[in-house]
Write a protein that holds these residues in place. Sequence first.
Motif, short mmCIF file in Angstrom:
data_model
loop_
_atom_site.label_atom_id
_atom_site.label_comp_id
_atom_site.label_asym_id
_atom_site.label_seq_id
_atom_site.Cartn_x
_atom_site.Cartn_y
_atom_site.Cartn_z
N MET A 175 0.38 -1.16 0.11
CA MET A 175 0.20 0.14 -0.42
C MET A 175 0.92 1.67 0.01
O MET A 175 1.18 1.98 1.39
CB MET A 175 -0.70 0.39 1.39
N ALA A 176 1.44 1.67 -1.13
CA ALA A 176 2.15 2.57 -1.06
C ALA A 176 1.10 4.16 -1.37
O ALA A 176 0.48 4.20 -1.60
CB ALA A 176 3.34 2.50 -2.33
N VAL A 177 2.73 5.34 -1.07
CA VAL A 177 1.36 6.61 -1.65
C VAL A 177 1.29 6.71 -2.66
O VAL A 177 1.72 6.96 -4.08
CB VAL A 177 2.58 7.62 -1.35
N PRO A 178 -0.55 6.45 -2.86
CA PRO A 178 -0.58 6.87 -4.54
C PRO A 178 -1.42 7.91 -4.58
O PRO A 178 -2.67 8.27 -4.77
CB PRO A 178 -2.10 5.23 -4.27
N VAL A 179 -0.64 8.65 -5.41
CA VAL A 179 -1.03 10.72 -5.28
C VAL A 179 -1.54 10.49 -6.40
O VAL A 179 -2.30 11.33 -6.30
CB VAL A 179 0.75 10.98 -5.61
N ALA A 188 7.38 2.83 -10.81
CA ALA A 188 6.65 1.57 -11.47
C ALA A 188 5.61 1.58 -10.72
O ALA A 188 5.64 0.11 -9.79
CB ALA A 188 6.67 0.43 -12.39
N SER A 189 4.46 2.15 -10.33
CA SER A 189 4.02 1.82 -9.90
C SER A 189 2.20 1.46 -10.67
O SER A 189 1.29 1.59 -11.35
CB SER A 189 2.74 3.44 -8.86
N PHE A 190 1.49 0.25 -10.12
CA PHE A 190 0.43 -0.33 -10.15
C PHE A 190 -0.41 -0.15 -9.46
O PHE A 190 -0.47 -1.29 -8.30
CB PHE A 190 0.83 -2.32 -10.29
N GLN A 191 -1.71 0.17 -10.41
CA GLN A 191 -2.76 0.44 -8.13
C GLN A 191 -3.82 -1.68 -8.34
O GLN A 191 -4.60 -1.80 -9.96
CB GLN A 191 -4.22 1.53 -9.09
N ILE A 192 -4.06 -2.12 -7.57
CA ILE A 192 -4.57 -3.67 -7.22
C ILE A 192 -5.25 -3.36 -6.65
O ILE A 192 -6.73 -3.72 -6.75
CB ILE A 192 -3.91 -4.04 -6.90
N ALA A 193 -5.75 -2.37 -6.12
CA ALA A 193 -7.59 -1.83 -5.20
C ALA A 193 -7.41 -0.24 -5.17
O ALA A 193 -6.20 0.31 -5.54
CB ALA A 193 -7.45 -2.47 -3.95
N PRO A 194 -8.35 0.68 -4.90
CA PRO A 194 -7.92 1.98 -4.22
C PRO A 194 -7.63 2.11 -3.37
O PRO A 194 -7.73 1.05 -2.34
CB PRO A 194 -10.16 2.15 -4.41
N ARG A 195 -6.47 3.33 -3.10
CA ARG A 195 -5.63 3.52 -2.43
C ARG A 195 -4.39 2.11 -1.89
O ARG A 195 -4.13 2.18 -1.46
CB ARG A 195 -6.17 4.01 -0.90
N LEU A 203 0.58 5.63 -17.50
CA LEU A 203 0.63 5.26 -18.65
C LEU A 203 -0.90 4.52 -18.99
O LEU A 203 -0.99 3.97 -19.68
CB LEU A 203 1.75 4.05 -18.47
N SER A 204 -1.83 4.18 -17.80
CA SER A 204 -2.38 3.31 -18.58
C SER A 204 -3.82 4.57 -16.80
O SER A 204 -3.39 4.92 -16.11
CB SER A 204 -3.33 2.73 -18.04
N ARG A 205 -4.72 3.82 -16.80
CA ARG A 205 -5.92 3.83 -15.48
C ARG A 205 -5.19 3.66 -14.20
O ARG A 205 -5.14 4.32 -12.72
CB ARG A 205 -7.42 3.97 -15.53
N LYS A 206 -4.74 2.03 -13.69
CA LYS A 206 -4.04 2.24 -13.01
C LYS A 206 -2.14 1.60 -13.39
O LYS A 206 -1.47 0.69 -12.23
CB LYS A 206 -4.83 0.08 -13.52
N VAL A 207 -1.59 2.23 -14.09
CA VAL A 207 -0.51 1.88 -14.21
C VAL A 207 -0.02 3.31 -14.38
O VAL A 207 -0.53 4.45 -14.92
CB VAL A 207 -0.42 0.72 -15.13
N THR A 208 1.28 3.74 -13.39
CA THR A 208 2.40 4.61 -13.39
C THR A 208 3.23 5.04 -13.37
O THR A 208 3.68 3.81 -12.82
CB THR A 208 1.74 5.36 -11.99
N PHE A 209 3.69 5.47 -14.04
CA PHE A 209 5.48 5.40 -14.23
C PHE A 209 5.74 6.81 -13.26
O PHE A 209 5.62 8.09 -13.98
CB PHE A 209 6.09 4.83 -15.42
N GLY A 210 7.08 7.14 -12.70
CA GLY A 210 7.60 8.06 -12.17
C GLY A 210 9.30 8.16 -12.15
O GLY A 210 9.52 7.35 -11.95
N LEU A 211 9.93 9.47 -12.10
CA LEU A 211 10.72 10.32 -12.08
C LEU A 211 11.54 11.28 -10.86
O LEU A 211 9.79 11.95 -11.07
CB LEU A 211 11.35 10.71 -13.60
N GLY A 212 11.94 11.14 -10.46
CA GLY A 212 11.89 12.27 -9.21
C GLY A 212 13.75 12.25 -8.89
O GLY A 212 14.49 11.84 -8.88
N GLY A 213 14.00 13.16 -8.36
CA GLY A 213 14.97 13.74 -7.73
C GLY A 213 15.31 14.81 -6.65
O GLY A 213 14.16 15.86 -7.13
#
Length: 180
Positions: A14-18, A158-165, A123-133
């Motif tokens: 359960m990571a921070v799903p910003v 790379a974040s994959f949403q598997i359920a709300p939050r 990348l889609s409703r349930k997949v997000t790619f993030g970069l930061g520094g």
Amino acid sequence: MKKTMIISAVLALMAVPVLAEAGPSAGISYTDVGISGHAGRPGVSVNLGNVYRGNVVADGSATFARGFYQMDASIGKLIPADGLSFEPYVSANFLNLNYNQAETGYTVQDFYGLAGVNMNIPLSRKVTFGLGGGYGHTLGVYGGDGSGGAVYTGDAIASFQIAPRVTTDLQVQYQHVPGA
């Protein structure tokens, strides 16, 4: 001045799903902490966060591995921009590294502050790619050679949403902290 490298292969429950929805979240992750010139140290990371009114993001995390722990707290502002989102932030961090080896039998503790930005690309409703520094400076260094200086980080996630939050993440991060 030695470099500290943190490479995390993170499977967060359960990571921070910003990007998903505003609100509180909590996460736990497997972490492998790699220190320059030393084998990786398996451990665990815990993350708590929340998106408040006005898209203010506050979060904190703690990482514990064999002979290593790190804690941080940050506050930022979520800025949506044409499908992407940016999060400028400031953070305060503490790192403790215990070298349990005959040639370097000492402990290093660093306090440092960072300012940076994260960019999230859906990348889609349930997949997000993030970069930061981020870039900052040590505020206090104890042990080691006692030197302070510039601190910088960079990461990809790379974040994959598997359920709300609830997301599962895979993250790689590099961090340079002088004296550690």
